[in-house]
Design a protein around this motif. Structure first.
Motif, PDB file in Angstrom:
ATOM      1  N   THR A 126      35.632  35.142  52.033  1.00  0.00           N
ATOM      2  CA  THR A 126      35.744  35.982  53.224  1.00  0.00           C
ATOM      3  C   THR A 126      36.312  37.340  52.837  1.00  0.00           C
ATOM      4  OG1 THR A 126      37.960  35.139  53.693  1.00  0.00           O
ATOM      5  CG2 THR A 126      36.102  33.961  54.682  1.00  0.00           C
ATOM      6  N   PRO A 127      36.082  38.405  53.655  1.00  0.00           N
ATOM      7  CA  PRO A 127      36.599  39.735  53.313  1.00  0.00           C
ATOM      8  C   PRO A 127      38.113  39.769  53.145  1.00  0.00           C
ATOM      9  CG  PRO A 127      34.976  39.860  55.087  1.00  0.00           C
ATOM     10  CD  PRO A 127      35.252  38.411  54.875  1.00  0.00           C
ATOM     11  N   SER A 128      38.824  38.882  53.857  1.00  0.00           N
ATOM     12  CA  SER A 128      40.288  38.916  53.784  1.00  0.00           C
ATOM     13  C   SER A 128      40.850  38.131  52.609  1.00  0.00           C
ATOM     14  CB  SER A 128      40.875  38.346  55.086  1.00  0.00           C
ATOM     15  OG  SER A 128      40.434  37.006  55.259  1.00  0.00           O
ATOM     16  N   ARG A 129      39.963  37.473  51.836  1.00  0.00           N
ATOM     17  CA  ARG A 129      40.447  36.650  50.734  1.00  0.00           C
ATOM     18  C   ARG A 129      39.666  36.978  49.473  1.00  0.00           C
ATOM     19  NH1 ARG A 129      38.965  31.021  51.916  1.00  0.00           N
ATOM     20  NH2 ARG A 129      40.493  31.221  53.584  1.00  0.00           N
ATOM     21  N   ASP A 130      40.352  37.248  48.410  1.00  0.00           N
ATOM     22  CA  ASP A 130      39.716  37.550  47.134  1.00  0.00           C
ATOM     23  C   ASP A 130      39.982  36.430  46.149  1.00  0.00           C
ATOM     24  OD1 ASP A 130      38.626  40.000  47.823  1.00  0.00           O
ATOM     25  OD2 ASP A 130      40.536  41.047  47.463  1.00  0.00           O
ATOM     26  N   PHE A 131      38.890  35.913  45.574  1.00  0.00           N
ATOM     27  CA  PHE A 131      39.043  34.910  44.539  1.00  0.00           C
ATOM     28  C   PHE A 131      39.207  35.608  43.198  1.00  0.00           C
ATOM     29  CE2 PHE A 131      37.158  32.226  47.746  1.00  0.00           C
ATOM     30  CZ  PHE A 131      37.797  31.014  47.535  1.00  0.00           C
ATOM     31  N   PRO A 132      40.023  35.061  42.329  1.00  0.00           N
ATOM     32  CA  PRO A 132      40.177  35.681  41.021  1.00  0.00           C
ATOM     33  C   PRO A 132      38.874  35.647  40.241  1.00  0.00           C
ATOM     34  CG  PRO A 132      41.150  33.497  41.045  1.00  0.00           C
ATOM     35  CD  PRO A 132      40.796  33.823  42.463  1.00  0.00           C
ATOM     36  N   LYS A 133      38.601  36.701  39.514  1.00  0.00           N
ATOM     37  CA  LYS A 133      37.402  36.747  38.697  1.00  0.00           C
ATOM     38  C   LYS A 133      37.574  35.833  37.492  1.00  0.00           C
ATOM     39  CE  LYS A 133      36.106  41.456  39.996  1.00  0.00           C
ATOM     40  NZ  LYS A 133      35.812  42.811  39.500  1.00  0.00           N
ATOM     41  N   ALA A 134      36.434  35.303  37.030  1.00  0.00           N
ATOM     42  CA  ALA A 134      36.491  34.403  35.885  1.00  0.00           C
ATOM     43  C   ALA A 134      37.031  35.143  34.674  1.00  0.00           C
ATOM     44  CB  ALA A 134      35.093  33.854  35.594  1.00  0.00           C
ATOM     45  N   GLN A 135      38.015  34.576  34.011  1.00  0.00           N
ATOM     46  CA  GLN A 135      38.628  35.202  32.856  1.00  0.00           C
ATOM     47  C   GLN A 135      37.683  35.221  31.671  1.00  0.00           C
ATOM     48  OE1 GLN A 135      41.715  36.657  32.869  1.00  0.00           O
ATOM     49  NE2 GLN A 135      41.718  36.270  35.066  1.00  0.00           N
ATOM     50  N   GLN A 136      36.891  34.179  31.521  1.00  0.00           N
ATOM     51  CA  GLN A 136      35.961  34.086  30.404  1.00  0.00           C
ATOM     52  C   GLN A 136      34.791  33.219  30.824  1.00  0.00           C
ATOM     53  OE1 GLN A 136      39.110  31.247  28.279  1.00  0.00           O
ATOM     54  NE2 GLN A 136      37.234  31.382  27.106  1.00  0.00           N
ATOM     55  N   PRO A 137      33.645  33.334  30.131  1.00  0.00           N
ATOM     56  CA  PRO A 137      32.481  32.512  30.512  1.00  0.00           C
ATOM     57  C   PRO A 137      32.809  31.021  30.426  1.00  0.00           C
ATOM     58  CG  PRO A 137      31.859  34.234  28.949  1.00  0.00           C
ATOM     59  CD  PRO A 137      33.348  34.241  29.019  1.00  0.00           C
ATOM     60  N   PHE A 138      32.209  30.264  31.319  1.00  0.00           N
ATOM     61  CA  PHE A 138      32.464  28.826  31.312  1.00  0.00           C
ATOM     62  C   PHE A 138      32.017  28.187  30.002  1.00  0.00           C
ATOM     63  CE2 PHE A 138      32.243  29.537  35.981  1.00  0.00           C
ATOM     64  CZ  PHE A 138      33.503  29.033  36.298  1.00  0.00           C
ATOM     65  N   SER A 139      30.975  28.747  29.375  1.00  0.00           N
ATOM     66  CA  SER A 139      30.448  28.158  28.145  1.00  0.00           C
ATOM     67  C   SER A 139      31.438  28.198  26.995  1.00  0.00           C
ATOM     68  CB  SER A 139      29.160  28.879  27.734  1.00  0.00           C
ATOM     69  OG  SER A 139      29.408  30.266  27.558  1.00  0.00           O
ATOM     70  N   SER A 140      32.427  29.087  27.071  1.00  0.00           N
ATOM     71  CA  SER A 140      33.409  29.197  25.994  1.00  0.00           C
ATOM     72  C   SER A 140      34.740  28.526  26.332  1.00  0.00           C
ATOM     73  CB  SER A 140      33.647  30.672  25.647  1.00  0.00           C
ATOM     74  OG  SER A 140      34.150  31.376  26.777  1.00  0.00           O
ATOM     75  N   ARG A 141      34.803  27.849  27.483  1.00  0.00           N
ATOM     76  CA  ARG A 141      36.042  27.180  27.883  1.00  0.00           C
ATOM     77  C   ARG A 141      36.076  25.742  27.361  1.00  0.00           C
ATOM     78  NH1 ARG A 141      37.637  28.843  34.082  1.00  0.00           N
ATOM     79  NH2 ARG A 141      37.078  31.045  33.976  1.00  0.00           N
TER      80      ARG A 141
END
Length: 365
Positions: free
Chosen positions: A144-159
């Motif tokens: 929603t506009p009032s809530r920001d999700f954190p951006k992915a720190q790194q690609p999932f393939s490297s986690r």
């Protein structure tokens, strides 16, 4: 009087025992056949499968009616998934069509990821990465506009697996209604039944944003799980849903008794696997196949050469991307590696020239 009845009973029992051993002795003295199963001439697998396809289906109306009767359970299954349970389907016959119909008609409000456990080998890490990526897309679309999700720190393939599992069970408590449904056809299949894979699947099932719908066919499948996995992690709701549907799709990936693999069948099996991959992955495979056909006397294609060509054609953006495709190929036994005479690793496709040519025609023309 009682004594006479007792003697009659003993004589009858003795007579039965004596006749039993006499019959065994006479049966064992007969000449045994010297014929062996290995002496039979195997037929081409394609011919055997073609004959199988010509077998007339029986009871189609009854089977269709049975499958239709299970639709009344769909609302209950959805409710149980929303309550945090997982669904486990068992019973004679393929459950693939039933589960896919349930997913396509009743689970329209959530994303669905399908894992085909009947394949001979499956990379569980790649499967978990795919689930995490789908969940991330779901969370972004619900933002929603009032809530920001954190951006992915790194690609999932490297986690790592632990990081991926933590994300799927993560701190998105506000989005309690957002979950990904993972459909696993044959969770007891050859590519999934090892202990480590089952442990990872149980941990995936325990994640707050994941729901599992799975099928089993092996009578000893429950032996794969301990009490914690069954009641705490998977949290199964068991459903006996016999369908009496032939295992046509699942059976393609298993060799038939009394048959040897033919060229056409090998190409057909490889084509089915390739069709499930991304267009870029198919194009990478095509580069390798064309090189193998153009240089039949070479031991294979060096990985560096494959990367250079794929990079020039914009099929991959990095060595990591190519390695991801190669891992998928190797898991499905489409590509193998062998050491070149100069010491470097080379890639080759374990198909005869005729089969490889047929495969390229089937996929790319």
């Amino acid at each position: 009087m009682g004594t006479m009845e007792g003697n009659d009973s003993e004589d009858e029992e003795f007579g039965f025992s004596r006749n039993y051993f006499i019959a065994k002795e006479l049966g064992g003295s007969g000449k045994k056949s010297s014929r062996k199963l290995s002496d039979m001439e195997p037929v081409d697998e394609q011919e055997l499968r073609a004959a199988e396809c010509n077998i007339e289906s029986k009871h189609e109306k009854e089977i269709a009616s049975l499958l239709d009767s299970y639709k009344s359970l769909y609302p209950k299954w959805v409710f149980e998934l929303r309550c945090g349970f997982a669904l486990l389907m068992y019973g004679f016959g393929s459950k693939k069509a039933l589960i896919e119909d349930f997913a396509s008609t009743a689970l329209t409000e959530c994303a669905v990821v399908v894992i085909n456990g009947y394949l001979q080998s499956i990379n569980i890490k790649q499967a978990v990465i795919a689930i995490a990526e789908v969940l991330w897309d779901q969370l972004k679309t619900r933002r929603t506009p009032s809530r920001d999700f954190p951006k992915a720190q790194q690609p999932f393939s490297s986690r790592s697996m632990d990081d991926l599992l933590a994300f799927m069970d993560g701190s998105h408590s506000e989005e309690t209604d957002c979950f990904v449904c993972v459909v696993i056809h044959n969770i007891d299949g050859p590519g999934l039944r090892d202990s480590n894979t089952q442990q990872y699947l149980a941990r995936v099932a325990a994640c707050s944003h994941i729901r599992i719908v799975a099928s089993i066919d092996h009578v000893n499948t429950p032996l794969l799980w301990d009490k914690k996995m069954v009641h705490t992690q998977f949290n199964w709701c068991w459903y006996h849903v016999p369908t009496f549907v032939p295992y046509k799709v699942e059976g393609i990936f298993h060799p038939l008794i009394l048959a040897h693999g033919g060229t056409a069948q090998s190409a057909k099996t490889a084509a089915i696997v390739l069709q499930s991959l991304t267009p870029n992955a198919q194009s990478v495979f095509r580069v390798l196949a064309e090189h193998q056909l153009a240089h039949p006397d070479e031991e294979g294609m060096p990985v560096n050469n494959l990367y250079s060509i794929c990079r020039e054609r914009f099929l991959v953006s990095s060595q990591m991307t190519l390695n991801s495709h190669l891992t998928e190929f190797k898991d499905h036994e489409l590509v193998k590696t062998r050491r070149h005479s100069d010491g470097q690793d080379c890639l080759y496709i374990p198909l005869a020239t005729e089969a490889l040519e047929k495969l390229l025609v089937d996929i790319f023309q």
